[in-house]
Design a protein around this motif. Structure first.
Motif, PDB file in Angstrom:
ATOM      1  N   GLU A  84      43.157  28.543  67.313  1.00 12.89           N
ATOM      2  CA  GLU A  84      43.398  27.096  67.238  1.00 12.89           C
ATOM      3  C   GLU A  84      44.759  26.751  67.839  1.00 12.89           C
ATOM      4  OE1 GLU A  84      40.628  26.303  66.700  1.00 12.89           O
ATOM      5  OE2 GLU A  84      39.825  27.659  65.194  1.00 12.89           O
ATOM      6  N   ILE A  85      45.729  27.637  67.684  1.00 14.01           N
ATOM      7  CA  ILE A  85      47.027  27.451  68.329  1.00 14.01           C
ATOM      8  C   ILE A  85      46.847  27.453  69.845  1.00 14.01           C
ATOM      9  CG2 ILE A  85      49.385  28.313  68.515  1.00 14.01           C
ATOM     10  CD1 ILE A  85      48.498  27.557  65.628  1.00 14.01           C
ATOM     11  N   TYR A  86      46.044  28.385  70.337  1.00 13.86           N
ATOM     12  CA  TYR A  86      45.869  28.514  71.782  1.00 13.86           C
ATOM     13  C   TYR A  86      45.135  27.302  72.366  1.00 13.86           C
ATOM     14  CZ  TYR A  86      46.894  33.353  70.417  1.00 13.86           C
ATOM     15  OH  TYR A  86      47.471  34.471  69.877  1.00 13.86           O
ATOM     16  N   ARG A 400      33.309  12.654  58.151  1.00 15.00           N
ATOM     17  CA  ARG A 400      34.448  13.125  58.934  1.00 15.00           C
ATOM     18  C   ARG A 400      35.536  13.573  57.965  1.00 15.00           C
ATOM     19  NH1 ARG A 400      33.001   8.383  61.896  1.00 15.00           N
ATOM     20  NH2 ARG A 400      32.265   8.860  64.014  1.00 15.00           N
ATOM     21  N   GLU A 401      36.180  14.693  58.286  1.00 21.66           N
ATOM     22  CA  GLU A 401      37.226  15.238  57.430  1.00 21.66           C
ATOM     23  C   GLU A 401      38.487  15.464  58.247  1.00 21.66           C
ATOM     24  OE1 GLU A 401      36.855  15.356  54.280  1.00 21.66           O
ATOM     25  OE2 GLU A 401      34.685  15.030  54.212  1.00 21.66           O
ATOM     26  N   ALA A 402      39.632  15.424  57.568  1.00 20.58           N
ATOM     27  CA  ALA A 402      40.914  15.564  58.252  1.00 20.58           C
ATOM     28  C   ALA A 402      41.087  16.948  58.863  1.00 20.58           C
ATOM     29  CB  ALA A 402      42.054  15.279  57.279  1.00 20.58           C
ATOM     30  N   TRP A 403      40.595  17.978  58.169  1.00 20.94           N
ATOM     31  CA  TRP A 403      40.745  19.346  58.665  1.00 20.94           C
ATOM     32  C   TRP A 403      39.760  20.231  57.926  1.00 20.94           C
ATOM     33  CZ3 TRP A 403      43.031  20.007  63.068  1.00 20.94           C
ATOM     34  CH2 TRP A 403      43.401  21.287  63.509  1.00 20.94           C
ATOM     35  N   CYS A 408      37.728  24.835  64.341  1.00 25.30           N
ATOM     36  CA  CYS A 408      37.598  25.039  65.779  1.00 25.30           C
ATOM     37  C   CYS A 408      37.346  23.729  66.518  1.00 25.30           C
ATOM     38  CB  CYS A 408      36.469  26.021  66.066  1.00 25.30           C
ATOM     39  SG  CYS A 408      34.949  25.692  65.143  1.00 25.30           S
ATOM     40  N   CYS A 409      36.717  22.766  65.849  1.00 26.22           N
ATOM     41  CA  CYS A 409      36.256  21.568  66.552  1.00 26.22           C
ATOM     42  C   CYS A 409      37.373  20.593  66.937  1.00 26.22           C
ATOM     43  CB  CYS A 409      35.184  20.860  65.726  1.00 26.22           C
ATOM     44  SG  CYS A 409      33.674  21.845  65.519  1.00 26.22           S
TER      45      CYS A 409
END
Length: 642
Positions: A84-86, A400-403, A408-409
């Motif tokens: 996710e950082i990449y 929908r959710e914050a995280w 990955c999405c």
């Protein structure tokens, strides 16, 4: 951000060395407002900063900081948290190239520093494996996601180098790729990763560096897939496409994102090695998957448990998974086939998927996301299951959710929107091809000179696309426009009167002068879409589309006292539209309840019927007005069978 001059002609998200069409550099297409321009700005201002705040708050970024030291640490997040950082590095790199965003550029440099510091001397880089207190390297090819994370790092490095000219992350990626070639070459580990991704990355790294062994390693991974290197698994070997060789398959199967990433990488490898047999196999897989295993939204994946494709025509709307990442990966696959073949059907699917999957995932404020994109929501979202960090633990959550624990999405949406202009147009020796319609400017550097086109449109609110020539060579060039498969009745006016536009591609060739215009009018009347009878889950139902957008019926728009299960649609009444609002006539059927504890009856119970007009909303905008239920496929009312 390092101050390095980067020729705009070098900035490509995908840069094949061969193909019918050549991509335009990302800065060659600038979007100015409208549907996609506004979403690109939302991405810059909200989506990327939101994602950065979460990976920082959850200490996923901290994994890299800690991995650079020698102290024991607790790894935060899932085994693929590094990726996710990449993806965010990739998103910020493309955003820098697109807008020159300085605040994100500072964050980007900080992220890259942390990645570089975490790399081991031999090139290996993963924060969950390899230290004395952790699992050994390469001890879990099923779920470890080591090569998957490597792939996203390499893609991020290519993006950063192309967008900024900097080499710091590219050097990290090359060292990592050299390690991979040593460990997994013909004399190394005979393994593949449970999640394809590194294949597409290695090919793009080859395109940047001209280092042939990266391409060869990608091809090795692709040919190795399907030879049974991964262990038996309850969902079957097809889950990770290890049931048969890539070139032997006739349709995509198993985990949808894995399948699509693998297919995209295989197209890249086929193009670079002139492997026409492999390319033909992938074209067939695309064709069969679209014909039998794809939802009307362009979504892919009808299984929740394994996030996978179902069998042919198994497309239940209420169990549709349609992961947002699968939509992103689908576009990656289709885009590469479009460049290779020039066939407009691939651009048609890209358009459908962009409007109905990619645009659906983020909320209007860019701070919450759908992971899965259902076509039928039976219950209101309610409270999502959150862990102690306030993160949704279930990707298939109904709202929908914050995280998410598996997030990955959101970063995938971010990198897609940041590089979206690359999907708009291509060029060849004859001129320019326009595949997606958005307000903005296109500049193509042809062999005979620059062709600059200004595009004015409010598409998809209206169907008129006006191209104005701002500059052109003094020789004949061709301007081709995609006419979607749904656009029967489209017309074209190239200055010599209005004529029917050919479905697929319509082309105007001449010596263009500044100020000349081409006007394409696409019919935007709402239309009924009926399913193939073999999709038994929606037999007897109908959906409504307008242009590239699929529409949905939300419970908020039903008459008082009605539920979604009461409503049927009267197709004989047609579809109304006024000022962008689409309406249909619904018939509410209220069957007399028998009071029995058994919900089936040999008698067709009497019904009372009422009718009402109801508004539909574009699917990408549903769930923006509060918690609701929703459906795309609506039962068609037939009084003769009531």
């Amino acid at each position: 951000m390092q101050s390095v001059h980067v020729p705009a002609t070098d900035i490509f998200p995908v840069a094949p060395s061969a193909g019918v069409f050549s991509p335009l550099p990302l800065p060659a297409v600038s979007l100015s407002g409208g549907f996609w321009g506004e979403r690109q700005e939302l991405n810059r201002a909200a989506i990327i900063p939101h994602a950065v705040s979460w990976v920082t708050r959850l200490d996923w970024l901290g994994n890299l900081e800690k991995a650079a030291g020698k102290e024991k640490y607790e790894h935060r997040g899932r085994e693929f948290a590094d990726s996710e950082i990449y993806k965010l590095i990739e998103a910020m790199s493309w955003e820098h190239a697109r807008s020159g965003e300085t605040e994100l550029s500072e964050i980007l440099d900080a992220f890259i520093d942390k990645v570089a510091q975490a790399q081991d001397p031999d090139g290996y880089l993963h924060t969950l494996f390899g230290r004395p207190w952790q699992q050994p390297r390469y001890s879990d090819f099923k779920w470890g996601h080591e090569l998957y994370c490597f792939g996203h790092l390499i893609q991020a490095a290519v993006a950063n180098h192309r967008a900024t000219g900097a080499t710091k992350l590219l050097d990290v990626a090359r060292k990592l790729a050299d390690h991979v070639c040593t460990m997994f070459g013909h004399d190394g580990l005979d393994q593949v990763c449970g999640h394809a991704e590194i294949e597409v990355a290695l090919v793009e790294l080859y395109r940047v560096t001209d280092e042939r062994r990266y391409l060869d390693q990608a091809k090795t991974f692709i040919e190795r897939r399907g030879t049974g290197t991964l262990p038996l698994f309850e969902f079957g070997q097809a889950y990770w496409q290890d049931d048969m060789p890539v070139r032997a398959a006739t349709v995509l199967r198993g985990h949808a994102v894995r399948a699509l990433y693998l297919a995209a990488g295989a197209v890249d490898a086929a193009v670079e090695t002139n492997d026409t047999e492999l390319l033909d196999a992938l074209k067939l897989q695309w064709q069969n998957t679209v014909a039998r295993r794809t939802y009307i939204t362009g979504g892919m994946g009808s299984h929740h448990m394994d996030e996978a494709y179902g069998e042919d025509f198994v497309l239940p709307p209420d169990r549709s998974y349609c992961e947002t990442c699968a939509g992103v990966a689908s576009n990656m696959f289709s885009w590469r086939l479009l460049l290779a073949t020039g066939d407009p059907q691939y651009a048609d699917l890209i358009e459908r998927t962009l409007y109905n999957i990619v645009a659906t995932s983020p909320s209007a404020d860019g701070r919450s996301f759908f992971y899965a994109n259902t076509l039928h929501q039976r219950t209101t979202a309610g409270e999502a299951p959150l862990n102690e960090d306030g993160v949704c633990i279930r990707g298939g959550s109904s709202g929908r959710e914050a995280w998410f624990e598996v997030s990955c999405c959101p970063p995938n949406v971010a990198r897609t929107l940041a590089s979206l202009s690359s999907y708009v147009a291509t060029m060849d020796a004859d001129g320019v091809q326009i595949h997606q319609y958005a307000a903005g400017r296109i500049r193509a550097e042809l062999a005979t000179g620059a062709l600059i086109l200004d595009i004015e449109t409010s598409y998809p609110a209206t169907g008129r696309i006006t191209l104005t020539v701002a500059d052109a060579p003094g020789t004949p060039v061709s301007i081709s426009l995609r006419v979607p498969a749904w656009a029967t009745g489209a017309t074209l006016d190239a200055g010599e009167g209005t004529e029917p536009a050919v479905l697929g591609t319509t082309t105007v060739t001449r010596v263009f002068r500044p100020g000349q215009q081409i006007i394409l009018d696409l019919p935007m009347d709402p239309r009924f879409s009926w399913p193939d009878d073999r999709i038994d889950a929606v037999r007897g139902c109908v959906a409504i589309e307008r242009g590239p957008e699929v529409f949905a019926l939300e419970s908020i728009d039903l008459p008082v006292g009605w539920g979604l299960s009461d409503a049927q649609i009267d197709t004989t009444a047609g579809i109304g539209e006024k000022d962008g609002t689409v309406t249909v006539r619904l018939v509410g059927l209220h069957r007399r309840k028998s009071g029995s504890a058994w919900p089936f009856n040999s008698l067709n119970e009497a019904v009372t019927a009422a009718s009402a007009q109801a508004a539909l909303v574009p699917y990408h905008s549903w769930a923006e007005r509060g918690s609701s239920t929703m459906r795309i496929w609506i039962p068609a009312y037939s009084p003769t069978v009531q």
